[in-house]
Design a protein around this motif. Structure first.
Motif, PDB file in Angstrom:
ATOM      1  N   CYS A  56     -27.114 -27.422  13.058  1.00 20.15           N
ATOM      2  CA  CYS A  56     -26.839 -27.429  14.488  1.00 20.15           C
ATOM      3  C   CYS A  56     -28.169 -27.619  15.192  1.00 20.15           C
ATOM      4  O   CYS A  56     -29.153 -26.943  14.858  1.00 20.15           O
ATOM      5  CB  CYS A  56     -26.176 -26.112  14.894  1.00 20.15           C
ATOM      6  SG  CYS A  56     -25.714 -26.051  16.626  1.00 20.15           S
ATOM      7  N   LYS A  58     -30.250 -29.451  19.025  1.00 21.08           N
ATOM      8  CA  LYS A  58     -30.143 -29.942  20.394  1.00 21.08           C
ATOM      9  C   LYS A  58     -31.092 -31.117  20.575  1.00 21.08           C
ATOM     10  O   LYS A  58     -32.194 -31.123  20.025  1.00 21.08           O
ATOM     11  CB  LYS A  58     -30.504 -28.813  21.364  1.00 21.08           C
ATOM     12  CG  LYS A  58     -30.409 -29.203  22.831  1.00 21.08           C
ATOM     13  CD  LYS A  58     -30.589 -28.013  23.741  1.00 21.08           C
ATOM     14  CE  LYS A  58     -31.992 -27.465  23.666  1.00 21.08           C
ATOM     15  NZ  LYS A  58     -32.275 -26.436  24.664  1.00 21.08           N
ATOM     16  N   ILE A 103     -27.544 -32.703  24.537  1.00 21.77           N
ATOM     17  CA  ILE A 103     -26.349 -32.230  23.852  1.00 21.77           C
ATOM     18  C   ILE A 103     -26.732 -31.372  22.649  1.00 21.77           C
ATOM     19  O   ILE A 103     -27.823 -31.491  22.116  1.00 21.77           O
ATOM     20  CB  ILE A 103     -25.417 -33.385  23.406  1.00 21.77           C
ATOM     21  CG1 ILE A 103     -26.093 -34.287  22.374  1.00 21.77           C
ATOM     22  CG2 ILE A 103     -24.924 -34.188  24.600  1.00 21.77           C
ATOM     23  CD1 ILE A 103     -25.160 -35.350  21.776  1.00 21.77           C
ATOM     24  N   THR A 104     -25.817 -30.505  22.259  1.00 20.62           N
ATOM     25  CA  THR A 104     -25.934 -29.719  21.035  1.00 20.62           C
ATOM     26  C   THR A 104     -24.966 -30.337  20.039  1.00 20.62           C
ATOM     27  O   THR A 104     -23.796 -30.543  20.359  1.00 20.62           O
ATOM     28  CB  THR A 104     -25.567 -28.245  21.276  1.00 20.62           C
ATOM     29  OG1 THR A 104     -26.445 -27.711  22.272  1.00 20.62           O
ATOM     30  CG2 THR A 104     -25.704 -27.433  20.011  1.00 20.62           C
ATOM     31  N   VAL A 105     -25.467 -30.646  18.844  1.00 23.95           N
ATOM     32  CA  VAL A 105     -24.675 -31.324  17.823  1.00 23.95           C
ATOM     33  C   VAL A 105     -24.526 -30.428  16.603  1.00 23.95           C
ATOM     34  O   VAL A 105     -25.481 -29.774  16.188  1.00 23.95           O
ATOM     35  CB  VAL A 105     -25.349 -32.648  17.390  1.00 23.95           C
ATOM     36  CG1 VAL A 105     -24.571 -33.319  16.270  1.00 23.95           C
ATOM     37  CG2 VAL A 105     -25.518 -33.585  18.561  1.00 23.95           C
ATOM     38  N   LYS A 106     -23.322 -30.406  16.038  1.00 28.17           N
ATOM     39  CA  LYS A 106     -23.089 -29.785  14.739  1.00 28.17           C
ATOM     40  C   LYS A 106     -22.675 -30.892  13.788  1.00 28.17           C
ATOM     41  O   LYS A 106     -21.950 -31.808  14.170  1.00 28.17           O
ATOM     42  CB  LYS A 106     -21.983 -28.732  14.808  1.00 28.17           C
ATOM     43  CG  LYS A 106     -22.417 -27.459  15.480  1.00 28.17           C
ATOM     44  CD  LYS A 106     -21.352 -26.396  15.362  1.00 28.17           C
ATOM     45  CE  LYS A 106     -21.837 -25.115  16.038  1.00 28.17           C
ATOM     46  NZ  LYS A 106     -20.867 -24.039  15.922  1.00 28.17           N
ATOM     47  N   GLY A 168     -22.307 -36.185  12.491  1.00 25.25           N
ATOM     48  CA  GLY A 168     -21.892 -35.234  13.513  1.00 25.25           C
ATOM     49  C   GLY A 168     -20.407 -34.951  13.473  1.00 25.25           C
ATOM     50  O   GLY A 168     -19.600 -35.864  13.391  1.00 25.25           O
ATOM     51  N   TYR A 171     -19.898 -31.964  19.232  1.00 24.63           N
ATOM     52  CA  TYR A 171     -21.049 -31.847  20.140  1.00 24.63           C
ATOM     53  C   TYR A 171     -20.587 -31.264  21.466  1.00 24.63           C
ATOM     54  O   TYR A 171     -19.413 -31.333  21.804  1.00 24.63           O
ATOM     55  CB  TYR A 171     -21.771 -33.185  20.343  1.00 24.63           C
ATOM     56  CG  TYR A 171     -21.037 -34.165  21.254  1.00 24.63           C
ATOM     57  CD1 TYR A 171     -21.250 -34.161  22.626  1.00 24.63           C
ATOM     58  CD2 TYR A 171     -20.153 -35.094  20.720  1.00 24.63           C
ATOM     59  CE1 TYR A 171     -20.583 -35.069  23.445  1.00 24.63           C
ATOM     60  CE2 TYR A 171     -19.488 -35.994  21.524  1.00 24.63           C
ATOM     61  CZ  TYR A 171     -19.705 -35.973  22.891  1.00 24.63           C
ATOM     62  OH  TYR A 171     -19.049 -36.858  23.700  1.00 24.63           O
TER      63      TYR A 171
END
Length: 175
Positions: A56, A58, A103-106, A168, A171
């Protein structure tokens, strides 16, 4: 040097803060920890040892591929480090309006290896393009990146060049 080479090649392909979380896997209900990286540079540093693991992070959306929206390129706050994010899982695609957003991505870390043969083929295409266009800034930058890839391969005694990116799965836009 390794980070610089990754950033250089990421540019040719046109890839931080989360709490650790748990995910249930299959019917065994095993826990999988999500790695948290505080920056894209940290993500790149830990990529080699963590291919296939969840992460995770950003970043700032620098570019979204216009044709399909299936790829986004994120940069850190300095603009020095970037990572490609492929749309998978809950992500059907990235909207072009995301450009400039944080954005925050997992997702999971993935690796693409370029062999010496593939690099040679790429170099031949760049040279042909350079001859047809009578040189230019674009071709000279690509040739410099090819040289850097080969130098990295020699320095690290590898017969391939690794490109790390993130598959990804979700997000969120950071407000």
């Amino acid at each position: 040097m390794k980070n610089l080479l990754f950033v250089a090649f990421a540019a040719l392909s046109v890839l931080l803060s989360c709490n650790q979380s748990n995910k249930k896997q299959d019917t065994k209900q095993e826990e999988v920890k999500t790695l948290a990286a505080n920056s894209i540079s940290q993500l790149i540093e830990m990529a080699e040892q963590n291919v296939g693991k969840e992460v995770c992070f950003k970043g700032i959306v620098q570019h979204v591929c216009a044709h399909s929206g299936r790829r986004a390129f994120l940069v850190d706050e300095t603009g020095k480090f970037s990572i490609r994010v492929e749309a998978t899982g809950e992500i059907n695609g990235f909207n072009r309006e995301l450009s400039g957003s944080t954005i925050t991505v997992k997702g999971s870390i993935a690796e693409q290896r370029l062999t010496e043969k593939e690099i040679n083929e790429y170099e031949a295409k760049v040279k042909a393009k350079e001859d047809a266009e009578e040189g230019g800034e674009h071709c000279s930058a690509e040739m410099a990146n090819i040289t850097k890839m080969r130098d990295w391969m020699k320095e690290n005694n590898k017969n391939y060049y690794s490109i790390y990116f993130v598959k990804g799965t979700s997000y969120e836009i950071v407000e």
